[in-house]
Each structure stands twice: as structure tokens, then as C-alpha cells.
Write a protein that holds these residues in place. Structure first.
Motif, mmCIF file in Angstrom:
data_model
loop_
_atom_site.group_PDB
_atom_site.id
_atom_site.type_symbol
_atom_site.label_atom_id
_atom_site.label_comp_id
_atom_site.label_asym_id
_atom_site.label_seq_id
_atom_site.Cartn_x
_atom_site.Cartn_y
_atom_site.Cartn_z
ATOM 1 N N LYS A 43 0.832 -1.195 0.000
ATOM 2 C CA LYS A 43 0.000 0.000 0.000
ATOM 3 C C LYS A 43 0.870 1.248 0.000
ATOM 4 O O LYS A 43 2.019 1.240 0.448
ATOM 5 N N TYR A 44 0.274 2.335 -0.476
ATOM 6 C CA TYR A 44 0.997 3.598 -0.591
ATOM 7 C C TYR A 44 1.537 4.073 0.750
ATOM 8 O O TYR A 44 2.679 4.556 0.834
ATOM 9 N N ALA A 45 0.765 3.940 1.815
ATOM 10 C CA ALA A 45 1.212 4.420 3.130
ATOM 11 C C ALA A 45 2.501 3.733 3.552
ATOM 12 O O ALA A 45 3.391 4.364 4.133
ATOM 13 N N ASP A 46 2.626 2.438 3.262
ATOM 14 C CA ASP A 46 3.858 1.715 3.596
ATOM 15 C C ASP A 46 5.023 2.186 2.729
ATOM 16 O O ASP A 46 6.160 2.323 3.201
ATOM 17 N N SER A 47 4.743 2.420 1.450
ATOM 18 C CA SER A 47 5.784 2.926 0.554
ATOM 19 C C SER A 47 6.266 4.302 1.007
ATOM 20 O O SER A 47 7.467 4.606 0.956
ATOM 21 N N LEU A 48 5.328 5.139 1.449
ATOM 22 C CA LEU A 48 5.687 6.476 1.920
ATOM 23 C C LEU A 48 6.584 6.402 3.155
ATOM 24 O O LEU A 48 7.546 7.166 3.275
ATOM 25 N N ALA A 49 6.283 5.471 4.050
ATOM 26 C CA ALA A 49 7.113 5.307 5.241
ATOM 27 C C ALA A 49 8.540 4.909 4.858
ATOM 28 O O ALA A 49 9.521 5.401 5.451
ATOM 29 N N ILE A 50 8.665 4.032 3.879
ATOM 30 C CA ILE A 50 9.993 3.633 3.397
ATOM 31 C C ILE A 50 10.722 4.832 2.791
ATOM 32 O O ILE A 50 11.876 5.129 3.120
ATOM 33 N N TYR A 51 10.038 5.526 1.901
ATOM 34 C CA TYR A 51 10.642 6.670 1.217
ATOM 35 C C TYR A 51 11.110 7.725 2.211
ATOM 36 O O TYR A 51 12.234 8.245 2.119
ATOM 37 N N ASP A 52 10.256 8.041 3.196
ATOM 38 C CA ASP A 52 10.594 9.069 4.177
ATOM 39 C C ASP A 52 11.816 8.669 5.010
ATOM 40 O O ASP A 52 12.647 9.522 5.351
ATOM 41 N N ALA A 53 11.917 7.374 5.338
ATOM 42 C CA ALA A 53 13.044 6.914 6.156
ATOM 43 C C ALA A 53 14.375 7.101 5.434
ATOM 44 O O ALA A 53 15.373 7.524 6.047
ATOM 45 N N PHE A 54 14.413 6.807 4.140
ATOM 46 C CA PHE A 54 15.658 6.968 3.377
ATOM 47 C C PHE A 54 15.923 8.441 3.068
ATOM 48 O O PHE A 54 17.069 8.895 3.111
ATOM 49 N N ARG A 55 14.867 9.176 2.779
ATOM 50 C CA ARG A 55 15.050 10.592 2.466
ATOM 51 C C ARG A 55 15.573 11.358 3.680
ATOM 52 O O ARG A 55 16.400 12.276 3.539
ATOM 53 N N ALA A 56 15.110 10.984 4.868
ATOM 54 C CA ALA A 56 15.531 11.680 6.084
ATOM 55 C C ALA A 56 17.034 11.592 6.292
ATOM 56 O O ALA A 56 17.640 12.493 6.891
ATOM 57 N N LYS A 57 17.650 10.538 5.787
ATOM 58 C CA LYS A 57 19.099 10.350 5.935
ATOM 59 C C LYS A 57 19.864 10.567 4.631
ATOM 60 O O LYS A 57 21.085 10.349 4.590
ATOM 61 N N ASP A 58 19.176 10.980 3.583
ATOM 62 C CA ASP A 58 19.813 11.163 2.264
ATOM 63 C C ASP A 58 20.538 9.904 1.813
ATOM 64 O O ASP A 58 21.662 9.950 1.304
ATOM 65 N N ILE A 59 19.872 8.744 1.986
ATOM 66 C CA ILE A 59 20.453 7.464 1.587
ATOM 67 C C ILE A 59 19.842 7.047 0.254
ATOM 68 O O ILE A 59 18.617 7.096 0.094
ATOM 69 N N PRO A 60 20.627 6.602 -0.713
ATOM 70 C CA PRO A 60 20.072 6.173 -2.003
ATOM 71 C C PRO A 60 19.101 5.002 -1.853
ATOM 72 O O PRO A 60 19.380 4.028 -1.152
ATOM 73 N N LEU A 95 7.507 5.354 -5.302
ATOM 74 C CA LEU A 95 6.438 5.865 -4.450
ATOM 75 C C LEU A 95 5.265 6.351 -5.288
ATOM 76 O O LEU A 95 4.094 6.103 -4.958
ATOM 77 N N HIS A 96 5.569 7.042 -6.380
ATOM 78 C CA HIS A 96 4.487 7.521 -7.259
ATOM 79 C C HIS A 96 3.695 6.348 -7.838
ATOM 80 O O HIS A 96 2.456 6.387 -7.881
ATOM 81 N N THR A 97 4.384 5.303 -8.257
ATOM 82 C CA THR A 97 3.688 4.128 -8.780
ATOM 83 C C THR A 97 2.794 3.502 -7.717
ATOM 84 O O THR A 97 1.671 3.071 -8.008
ATOM 85 N N SER A 98 3.267 3.466 -6.469
ATOM 86 C CA SER A 98 2.438 2.937 -5.380
ATOM 87 C C SER A 98 1.168 3.767 -5.202
ATOM 88 O O SER A 98 0.088 3.219 -4.955
#
Length: 342
Positions: free
Chosen positions: A121-138, A329-332
Motif C-alpha cells: 500500500k501507498y502508506a507503507d511505501s511512503l514510510a519507506i521513502y521518508d526513512a531513506f530521504r531523512a538520511k539522504d540514503i540512495p 512511491l508515485h507508482t504505489s
């Protein structure tokens, strides 16, 4: 961060390779997708090394490592993620566990590629994206069709305006139920707890992601999802409509209890049409005022090879990978909208 230097790029995060050794990958999940499609591509990519694999079944993990000549194996994903000699992680498990493992990888500060779909689901994808973005990790998602030559040719035709202004895209993907569907045996692709959309999650995600690569982001999407056959808990038929960049309409129909196998995309323009298959290796067909052109462009032996090589180029700072956490994330989001989850 394990001796690897990170730096921020305005489009996506990158990091610099260690100069004296290959980038060492750990694999979480070594089932069917890892046999030929993906992990051999990591093994064959210069400056990459697959150092450790994980599978919950000890015998299967050990056997996979032996056959693929990988030095270490384990049944514990935490051991892979925390290992000081593992620089990056590829998550190749079914989608219901992607968030669980990805958040651990983000916490460990390591680059990651996640199999598609990014999460159920999108909410789970968003949580993943936010976690990596917060640390600037590829962060990458294994929508490898964005890197395949046959679809880059379609994009070239579109960019060159060979069918004029694009007006509409339509995809029909149908197939009869499989033996596994009829047997009632467990299949994550038809288990609503793992893939709520059924085969739509596994297969249609490839096409919807590819269409945004070819035609731009989707601004709105709607759909109907049903279970017509009653063979399993997930949906087995889905229809959808969407809009690219405010001007290009799209429609799709996916039915996994049909009498025949069809995989056909048509992109209609003001001056022509492009036809191709998303999942099958059918010819690319271009029709316009100059006539009809048909091209056969085969996939590489390991279908994720170009995708993995593009990960290397991205991590080296030479280019931006076409399939990142942001695009996944957009695809999700699009999939959630079509399935009626958002």
C-alpha cells in the motif's frame, strides 16, 4: 556510515564508491526472482560483489550460496543488514515484508534496492521513502523496465515525435487462471495479505511504472477491483483510468481469469501509433504516415542487468537512476488509487 562518503544531489542521493574494493551487497530473500533475473546481474556488474545472502530456510539459503558462489549465507536478515562488510542491501522478498526490512536498512544507513512493488500500500511505501530521504540514503526500486533497451526505444520514438502529440495509452493484460491458482496452493501473488491486488500488484505495477517513465507522472487515477473467480483472497480483475501530465488519458484492463493470454499496449498520437507488450517479448510496432516499422529487441540474459548497472552509475555520481524511491512511491500511489485504497 561504514566508511562510505555520502553527498546530496538535488535530484536524488548518491554516494562515492570506496576506491580500493568493490561495493559489497547483501541479499535478503533468494527465491525465484533472485535465481536468474536479479542477483546474477549484481554478481556480473563491475565493481559490485555479492558477499552474503539470506533466506529463512537454512538448506535453501546454503544451497543458493553454493550454486551462485557467494561466500556467506544466513537465515537472519539482521545479520546481513548489520554486517560491517556489507555496504548495500537488495530486498528480494514478497512485498508484505518490504517495509519491515527497508526501515532496518535505512536505520543502518545503507543504500538499498527493493523489489517491486515497493510495498502493498501507498502508506507503507511512503514510510519507506521518508526513512531513506531523512538520511539522504540512495533508494532504488526494481522497476527494471525503465532501463531495458526495448522500452528506451519506445521512449526515443515518443521523444522524437514520431506519432505526433500523444493522446491516449491503453493496456490490456489478460490470462487464464494458472494451475497454481486452481490447486488452491499458497501463492503470495494471490494472497490479499501480501498482495491485495493479486497479480495486478505483481504484473500491472511494471506497466504503470513504465507508463509514467514514458509519458510523465499521473495526476489522477480511478478504478474498479473485483474478485470474479473466487479462487483466492486477492482481486483477480481490475480496470482503471488515469491522466498523465494533465493532457494524456490512459485506460487499463487486467483480468486473470480470462480465456486467453493477451499483453498489448497501444499509445495513440495525433500522427500515429506505437504498439508493444509490457511483459511478453513481442515486437515493437511503430505506425505513422511513413508506414509501419517492426523491431525485435531481446532482453539481456539477466533481465535486471541494465537496471543494476544503472545503480552503479548512480552510486558513482555519474547519472540519476530512472527508478528511485521517489518514482516507486508515485507508482504505489497510482496503484492505490486504481484499487480504491486512496
Amino acid at each position: 556510515m561504514n566508511g562510505i562518503l555520502y553527498f546530496y544531489n538535488m535530484a536524488e542521493s548518491h554516494f562515492l564508491f570506496p576506491e580500493s574494493r568493490p561495493l559489497r551487497w547483501g541479499i535478503i530473500g533468494c527465491g525465484s526472482v533472485a535465481e536468474k533475473k536479479s542477483v546474477p546481474a549484481y554478481v556480473n556488474t563491475p565493481d559490485f560483489e555479492v558477499r552474503m545472502v539470506m533466506r529463512r530456510n537454512e538448506e535453501k539459503a546454503k544451497d543458493y550460496a553454493r550454486r551462485h558462489k557467494i561466500a556467506q549465507w544466513t537465515t537472519n536478515a539482521d545479520e546481513v543488514i548489520a554486517h560491517p562488510e556489507i555496504d548495500a542491501i537488495y530486498i528480494a522478498t514478497p512485498p508484505d515484508s518490504h517495509k519491515f526490512y527497508a526501515l532496518k536498512v535505512a536505520a543502518a544507513g545503507k543504500p538499498c534496492c527493493i523489489e517491486k512493488p515497493m510495498a502493498p500500500k501507498y502508506a507503507d511505501s511512503l514510510a519507506i521513502y521518508d526513512a531513506f530521504r531523512a538520511k539522504d540514503i540512495p533508494l532504488f526500486v526494481a522497476y527494471y523496465r525503465r532501463s531495458l533497451p526495448r522500452f528506451l526505444k519506445v521512449k526515443q520514438w515518443l521523444d522524437e515525435g514520431l506519432i505526433g502529440k500523444v493522446r491516449h495509452i491503453h493496456w490490456q493484460k489478460t490470462k487464464p487462471p494458472s494451475h497454481l491458482d486452481l490447486s488452491g496452493e499458497h501463492n503470495w501473488r494471490t494472497d490479499s495479505k501480501v498482495a491485495p491486488g493479486g497479480y495486478f500488484d505483481d504484473l500491472a505495477s511494471h506497466g504503470l511504472d513504465l507508463f509514467t517513465f514514458l509519458l510523465g507522472d499521473i495526476q489522477m487515477a480511478h478504478g474498479i477491483a473485483l474478485n470474479q473467480q473466487g479462487l483466492y483472497s486477492a482481486h483477480d480483475t481490475v480496470s482503471g483510468t488515469w491522466l498523465h501530465e494533465g493532457v494524456i488519458t490512459g485506460t487499463g484492463f487486467w483480468n486473470f481469469g480470462s480465456f486467453q493470454r493477451v499483453d498489448n499496449v497501444e499509445i495513440l498520437g495525433s500522427g500515429g501509433k506505437i504498439s508493444f507488450a509490457v511483459l511478453d517479448e513481442a515486437p515493437l510496432i511503430l505506425e505513422n504516415d511513413s508506414g509501419q516499422q517492426s523491431l525485435e529487441i531481446p532482453h539481456p540474459n539477466h533481465v535486471q542487468q541494465f537496471h543494476v548497472e544503472n545503480i552503479r552509475e548512480h552510486l558513482s555520481g555519474r547519472t540519476i537512476h530512472p527508478s528511485t524511491g521517489k518514482t516507486g512511491l508515485h507508482t504505489s500511489w497510482v496503484m492505490d488509487r486504481i484499487l480504491g485504497n486512496g
